[in-house]
Design a protein around this motif. Structure first.
Motif, PDB file in Angstrom:
ATOM      1  N   ASP A 317     -27.901 -15.939  15.943  1.00 42.02           N
ATOM      2  CA  ASP A 317     -28.391 -16.822  17.010  1.00 42.02           C
ATOM      3  C   ASP A 317     -27.649 -18.145  16.835  1.00 42.02           C
ATOM      4  N   ARG A 319     -26.213 -21.631  17.534  1.00 46.30           N
ATOM      5  CA  ARG A 319     -26.497 -22.802  18.374  1.00 46.30           C
ATOM      6  C   ARG A 319     -25.834 -24.015  17.746  1.00 46.30           C
ATOM      7  N   GLU A 320     -25.104 -24.739  18.546  1.00 44.91           N
ATOM      8  CA  GLU A 320     -24.481 -25.958  18.035  1.00 44.91           C
ATOM      9  C   GLU A 320     -25.516 -27.079  17.943  1.00 44.91           C
ATOM     10  N   GLN A 321     -25.057 -28.265  17.540  1.00 47.64           N
ATOM     11  CA  GLN A 321     -25.960 -29.308  17.078  1.00 47.64           C
ATOM     12  C   GLN A 321     -27.139 -29.611  17.992  1.00 47.64           C
ATOM     13  N   ALA A 322     -26.905 -29.865  19.252  1.00 46.87           N
ATOM     14  CA  ALA A 322     -27.992 -30.284  20.149  1.00 46.87           C
ATOM     15  C   ALA A 322     -29.090 -29.226  20.226  1.00 46.87           C
ATOM     16  N   ASP A 323     -28.706 -27.965  20.399  1.00 48.32           N
ATOM     17  CA  ASP A 323     -29.704 -26.899  20.502  1.00 48.32           C
ATOM     18  C   ASP A 323     -30.345 -26.591  19.148  1.00 48.32           C
ATOM     19  N   PHE A 324     -29.579 -26.752  18.083  1.00 46.19           N
ATOM     20  CA  PHE A 324     -30.132 -26.587  16.737  1.00 46.19           C
ATOM     21  C   PHE A 324     -31.227 -27.623  16.496  1.00 46.19           C
ATOM     22  N   LYS A 326     -33.078 -29.122  18.710  1.00 46.18           N
ATOM     23  CA  LYS A 326     -34.248 -28.778  19.524  1.00 46.18           C
ATOM     24  C   LYS A 326     -35.077 -27.701  18.848  1.00 46.18           C
ATOM     25  N   TYR A 327     -34.394 -26.717  18.281  1.00 43.63           N
ATOM     26  CA  TYR A 327     -35.103 -25.637  17.584  1.00 43.63           C
ATOM     27  C   TYR A 327     -35.844 -26.184  16.366  1.00 43.63           C
TER      28      TYR A 327
END
Length: 349
Positions: A317, A319-324, A326-327
């Protein structure tokens, strides 16, 4: 939680596996295949000065553990892509916090990275005083994968589906028991979140690790548990455990035939996993984060790495920084709520 972003601005167990020695040998072979068969072009050094010397990935868990296998595979992939050796350095102890702290205090130059995981990053700081401040001391780089938690019972448990399980447990408050790898462990929080979402009341039986917890579920001495796919699926596949549902909202390719709990028992938004990712110290320059993220994207496309992840029960899964970030924040909010609702405290805290 706002972990450091790309520039100097500041902004969730390792996965325990059964049969560690056997799986370590299998994992080592798979990692070698990742290094040999990645087939990715080297990034020309002319693109920038970084990296111009070897890098180190600190792995805060013992050799053979799932985060170790992931960290080593990522390191071999980055070696190929970046054109610089990436060395794996195991610094185990204190539930992953020792190695994690080493990276928190390392220079923010991109040469010391962390094989990050849920326990020391998402859980430990919510339950105890850690030598690092997650909100200030790290730069998130990329999420690499999630290992879903699987609701499992002994094959003789009367419920055949997750819906039947919920109906039975809900109708008999405090009659049934659930095992975890320890009070405050990620698996404990996931189980409590599941119970709370459905209004289930069961007796918590904590153990020192997932292996003894699963042993008593296997023997029928404890009724159920939610443990990682890495720990549970070998037993589900050979029929010694019954898998009723998984904790990722959309289900998982590493748990074929087992439905998502979110839909199976109607708890929309229930989406928790034992995550693995790459982090560095706070203040990593933006160009270093971008370079690592781009390299990681190439590494994660390797068929050999995908095969390794499947073998150890982790679903890719990326995900680069921004989505990481958020998670991580969503996980922090969920776990904070579970801890407060259930008044979860570690002994001595």
């Amino acid at each position: 939680m706002t972990i450091a972003k790309k520039s100097s601005e500041t902004t969730a167990t390792g996965v325990t596996q059964p049969n560690r020695a056997r799986r370590s040998l299998v994992g080592a072979a798979a990692i070698s295949a990742v290094g040999a068969g990645l087939g990715l072009p080297l990034v020309a050094q002319a693109q920038g000065a970084y990296p111009n010397r070897p890098l180190k990935i600190v792995i805060p868990w013992p050799p053979g553990q799932a985060t170790d296998l992931v960290g080593r595979a990522i390191g071999m992939g980055l070696t190929k892509v970046l054109g610089q050796t990436v060395v794996a350095d195991n610094k185990a102890g204190a539930g992953g916090t020792i190695g994690t702290d080493i990276v928190a205090k390392a220079p923010a130059d991109g040469y010391t990275l962390l094989a990050a995981s849920a326990g020391p990053v998402s859980v430990a700081p919510l339950l105890q005083k850690t030598p690092y401040d997650v909100s200030k001391d790290f730069t998130a780089i990329a999420l690499t994968g999630l290992s879903p938690y699987v609701l499992v019972t002994n094959p003789n448990f009367p419920a055949k589906t997750a819906a039947e399980f919920v109906k039975l447990v809900k109708a008999n408050p405090d009659k049934y028991t659930f095992a975890t790898s320890g009070t405050g462990a990620t698996a404990h929080l996931v189980a409590e979140a599941f119970n709370a979402a459905l209004g289930l009341k069961a007796v918590h039986v904590p153990y020192k690790g997932s292996s003894p917890a699963l042993a008593d579920v296997l023997a029928g001495r404890v009724d159920y548990c939610l443990e990682t796919a890495a720990a549970t699926m070998p037993f589900v596949k050979d029929g010694r455990l019954k898998g009723l549902g998984v904790s990722l909202e959309k289900g998982s390719i590493v748990t074929p035939g087992i439905p998502a709990l979110a839909t199976a028992v109607n708890i929309p938004g229930f989406n928790l996993g034992a995550w693995a990712g790459l982090m560095g110290p706070a203040g990593l320059p933006a160009d270093v984060v971008d370079r690592l993220a781009k390299a990681m994207r190439q590494v994660m496309q390797s068929d050999e790495l995908k095969e390794l992840f499947m073998r150890i029960g982790i679903e890719i899964d990326f995900r680069e920084q921004a989505d990481f970030l958020k998670y991580l924040e969503a996980t922090r909010v969920q776990f904070t709520d579970v801890i407060k609702r259930n008044n979860i405290k570690l002994e001595g805290t």
